[in-house]
Motif scaffolding. Structure first.
Motif, PDB file in Angstrom:
ATOM      1  N   GLY A  82      -5.875  10.764   5.946  1.00 12.65           N
ATOM      2  CA  GLY A  82      -6.362  11.012   4.677  1.00 12.65           C
ATOM      3  C   GLY A  82      -6.636   9.961   3.876  1.00 12.65           C
ATOM      4  O   GLY A  82      -7.537   9.003   4.495  1.00 12.65           O
ATOM      5  N   THR A  83      -6.199   9.906   2.708  1.00  9.20           N
ATOM      6  CA  THR A  83      -6.464   8.659   1.975  1.00  9.20           C
ATOM      7  C   THR A  83      -5.282   7.862   1.998  1.00  9.20           C
ATOM      8  O   THR A  83      -5.183   6.493   1.426  1.00  9.20           O
ATOM      9  N   GLY A  84      -4.463   8.182   3.073  1.00  6.76           N
ATOM     10  CA  GLY A  84      -3.241   7.140   3.157  1.00  6.76           C
ATOM     11  C   GLY A  84      -1.958   7.212   2.575  1.00  6.76           C
ATOM     12  O   GLY A  84      -1.259   6.323   2.705  1.00  6.76           O
ATOM     13  N   ASP A  85      -1.754   8.425   2.195  1.00  5.76           N
ATOM     14  CA  ASP A  85      -0.434   8.288   1.314  1.00  5.76           C
ATOM     15  C   ASP A  85       0.713   7.903   1.987  1.00  5.76           C
ATOM     16  O   ASP A  85       1.671   7.506   1.831  1.00  5.76           O
ATOM     17  N   LEU A  86       0.853   8.598   3.077  1.00  5.78           N
ATOM     18  CA  LEU A  86       2.137   8.538   4.219  1.00  5.78           C
ATOM     19  C   LEU A  86       2.157   7.131   4.525  1.00  5.78           C
ATOM     20  O   LEU A  86       3.187   6.499   4.812  1.00  5.78           O
ATOM     21  N   ALA A  87       0.847   6.553   4.791  1.00  6.38           N
ATOM     22  CA  ALA A  87       0.997   5.038   5.621  1.00  6.38           C
ATOM     23  C   ALA A  87       1.328   3.928   4.345  1.00  6.38           C
ATOM     24  O   ALA A  87       2.273   3.262   4.883  1.00  6.38           O
ATOM     25  N   PHE A  88       0.987   4.404   3.163  1.00  5.50           N
ATOM     26  CA  PHE A  88       1.410   3.415   1.964  1.00  5.50           C
ATOM     27  C   PHE A  88       2.836   3.464   1.961  1.00  5.50           C
ATOM     28  O   PHE A  88       3.525   2.514   1.523  1.00  5.50           O
ATOM     29  N   ALA A  89       3.452   4.869   1.914  1.00  2.47           N
ATOM     30  CA  ALA A  89       4.803   4.860   1.759  1.00  2.47           C
ATOM     31  C   ALA A  89       5.606   4.315   2.959  1.00  2.47           C
ATOM     32  O   ALA A  89       6.705   3.496   2.560  1.00  2.47           O
ATOM     33  N   ALA A  90       5.025   4.522   4.101  1.00  2.00           N
ATOM     34  CA  ALA A  90       5.818   3.898   5.428  1.00  2.00           C
ATOM     35  C   ALA A  90       5.822   2.306   5.099  1.00  2.00           C
ATOM     36  O   ALA A  90       6.842   1.716   5.404  1.00  2.00           O
ATOM     37  N   GLU A  91       4.610   1.796   4.899  1.00  4.95           N
ATOM     38  CA  GLU A  91       4.568   0.135   4.605  1.00  4.95           C
ATOM     39  C   GLU A  91       5.435  -0.326   3.652  1.00  4.95           C
ATOM     40  O   GLU A  91       6.241  -1.221   3.776  1.00  4.95           O
ATOM     41  N   LYS A  92       5.640   0.518   2.660  1.00  6.55           N
ATOM     42  CA  LYS A  92       6.648  -0.025   1.642  1.00  6.55           C
ATOM     43  C   LYS A  92       8.143   0.285   1.937  1.00  6.55           C
ATOM     44  O   LYS A  92       8.926  -0.689   1.490  1.00  6.55           O
ATOM     45  N   LYS A  93       8.653   1.094   2.610  1.00  5.50           N
ATOM     46  CA  LYS A  93       9.969   1.265   3.059  1.00  5.50           C
ATOM     47  C   LYS A  93      10.326   0.823   4.332  1.00  5.50           C
ATOM     48  O   LYS A  93      11.323   0.258   4.552  1.00  5.50           O
ATOM     49  N   LEU A  94       9.358   0.637   5.598  1.00  3.50           N
ATOM     50  CA  LEU A  94       9.771   0.220   6.867  1.00  3.50           C
ATOM     51  C   LEU A  94       9.324  -1.164   6.949  1.00  3.50           C
ATOM     52  O   LEU A  94       8.401  -1.925   6.312  1.00  3.50           O
ATOM     53  N   ASP A 103      -8.438   9.232  11.018  1.00  4.26           N
ATOM     54  CA  ASP A 103      -8.893  10.471  10.131  1.00  4.26           C
ATOM     55  C   ASP A 103     -10.311  10.840  10.689  1.00  4.26           C
ATOM     56  O   ASP A 103     -11.295   9.867  11.057  1.00  4.26           O
ATOM     57  N   ILE A 104     -10.751  12.065  10.665  1.00  3.54           N
ATOM     58  CA  ILE A 104     -12.023  12.418  10.897  1.00  3.54           C
ATOM     59  C   ILE A 104     -13.192  12.275   9.931  1.00  3.54           C
ATOM     60  O   ILE A 104     -14.327  12.197  10.083  1.00  3.54           O
ATOM     61  N   SER A 105     -12.684  12.240   8.647  1.00  4.73           N
ATOM     62  CA  SER A 105     -13.342  12.046   7.353  1.00  4.73           C
ATOM     63  C   SER A 105     -13.537  10.830   6.979  1.00  4.73           C
ATOM     64  O   SER A 105     -12.367  10.115   6.160  1.00  4.73           O
ATOM     65  N   ASN A 106     -14.606  10.060   6.938  1.00  2.00           N
ATOM     66  CA  ASN A 106     -14.865   8.780   6.498  1.00  2.00           C
ATOM     67  C   ASN A 106     -14.813   8.712   4.989  1.00  2.00           C
ATOM     68  O   ASN A 106     -14.591   7.877   4.460  1.00  2.00           O
ATOM     69  N   GLY A 107     -15.249   9.941   4.309  1.00  2.16           N
ATOM     70  CA  GLY A 107     -15.005   9.906   2.730  1.00  2.16           C
ATOM     71  C   GLY A 107     -13.605   9.782   2.480  1.00  2.16           C
ATOM     72  O   GLY A 107     -13.280   8.964   1.681  1.00  2.16           O
ATOM     73  N   MET A 108     -12.698  10.462   2.995  1.00  3.02           N
ATOM     74  CA  MET A 108     -11.211  10.347   2.735  1.00  3.02           C
ATOM     75  C   MET A 108     -10.638   8.717   2.902  1.00  3.02           C
ATOM     76  O   MET A 108     -10.028   8.272   2.312  1.00  3.02           O
ATOM     77  N   LEU A 109     -11.155   8.282   4.113  1.00  4.07           N
ATOM     78  CA  LEU A 109     -10.783   6.848   4.625  1.00  4.07           C
ATOM     79  C   LEU A 109     -11.419   5.646   3.567  1.00  4.07           C
ATOM     80  O   LEU A 109     -10.827   4.801   3.265  1.00  4.07           O
ATOM     81  N   GLU A 110     -12.743   5.989   3.141  1.00  5.54           N
ATOM     82  CA  GLU A 110     -13.135   5.060   2.040  1.00  5.54           C
ATOM     83  C   GLU A 110     -12.183   4.915   0.866  1.00  5.54           C
ATOM     84  O   GLU A 110     -12.051   3.850   0.494  1.00  5.54           O
ATOM     85  N   VAL A 111     -11.661   5.993   0.442  1.00  4.31           N
ATOM     86  CA  VAL A 111     -10.786   6.171  -0.638  1.00  4.31           C
ATOM     87  C   VAL A 111      -9.691   5.263  -0.335  1.00  4.31           C
ATOM     88  O   VAL A 111      -9.005   4.436  -1.129  1.00  4.31           O
ATOM     89  N   GLY A 112      -8.912   5.576   0.945  1.00  6.46           N
ATOM     90  CA  GLY A 112      -7.951   4.751   1.427  1.00  6.46           C
ATOM     91  C   GLY A 112      -8.125   3.100   1.616  1.00  6.46           C
ATOM     92  O   GLY A 112      -7.121   2.645   1.280  1.00  6.46           O
TER      93      GLY A 112
END
Length: 258
Positions: A82-94, A103-112
């Motif tokens: 999606g817009t990467g909420d879990l990815a950003f949380a993982a980068e911060k913690k791990l 993701d299949i949606s480029n619109g969501m990826l652009e926000v991310g």
């Protein structure tokens, strides 16, 4: 975890699984409809995600990351990022070397991608458009694969899980955070009222896509949760599978290993 469902009942429920799509009047495949839906709501998605969950989604993601942290993965794939909420949380913690969001949606990826730029995380995070049923990486590539609120959107759940286990390294783990249906009073009744009436109304009003937030509760109803999803994981070859309901069963955190 104790198996409270007879195996034959689990298999029967899987065969009877209803395929739910966002746009009933469309002839497009579920995959294409999901892409269209998330493209449509991408600009408002982050706000709606946190607003409609009263911010509790942050707690669920934190619990997911804490579980992933036990294995210290360095290369992670975030499917349906999606817009990467879990990815950003993982980068911060791990202590990671790289997280790839798919993701299949480029619109969501652009926000991310804009968030990656603002946080100057280009060396750690990369978001690419792709299909969960045809992941563009070689076998045994990632230490862990995580999916938050995305597996119920797979057009073919079995194919998606097979692709995930293919790109995981031996002993690598899959971590799935997904909505589920509470079973106990009064959370069950309150969740039903909220998901069936309040959430679709507010989501449609703010996102301007009437179908998207009617699809969400319908897709939760159709998803094979709990022991049924564990059965799907085992079916493609995962072992040591477990799950833990969160917030009274509003969501569930699953884990399994290759």
């Amino acid at each position: 975890m104790l198996n409270i469902f007879p195996v034959n009942l689990v298999i029967l429920n899987l065969h009877m699984q209803k395929i739910v799509k966002p746009y009933d009047s469309s002839d497009l495949s579920k995959k294409k409809q999901i892409e269209k839906m998330f493209d449509n709501i991408s600009a408002k998605y982050d706000f709606l995600n946190h607003f409609l969950s009263f911010g509790i989604d942050h707690v669920w993601r934190r619990k997911t990351i804490n579980l992933i942290a036990e294995k210290n993965p360095e290369f992670i794939l975030d499917v349906a990022t999606g817009t990467g909420d879990l990815a950003f949380a993982a980068e911060k913690k791990l202590k990671i070397k790289k997280i790839v969001g798919l993701d299949i949606s480029n619109g969501m990826l652009e926000v991310g991608r804009e968030k990656i730029k603002k946080k100057s995380l280009q060396s750690k995070l990369e978001f690419i458009q792709g299909d969960s049923e045809n992941i563009p990486f070689e076998n045994d590539f990632f230490d862990a694969v995580m999916v938050s609120f995305g597996v119920r959107n797979f057009e073919n759940l079995n194919k998606g899980l097979k692709e995930i286990i293919r790109v995981l390294k031996p002993s690598g783990g899959i971590y799935v955070l997904e909505f589920s249906k509470p079973k106990k009073f009064p959370i069950k009744q309150l969740f039903y009222l909220y998901s069936k009436f309040i959430l679709p109304f507010l989501g449609s009003l703010i996102s301007k896509d009437k179908s998207a937030y009617h699809y969400l509760p319908a897709s939760v109803d159709a998803f094979p949760e709990g022991e049924e999803f564990i059965h799907q994981l085992k079916k493609v070859g995962f072992s040591s599978s477990s799950f833990k309901p969160l917030s009274g069963g509003i969501s569930t955190l699953y884990s399994a290993f290759k």
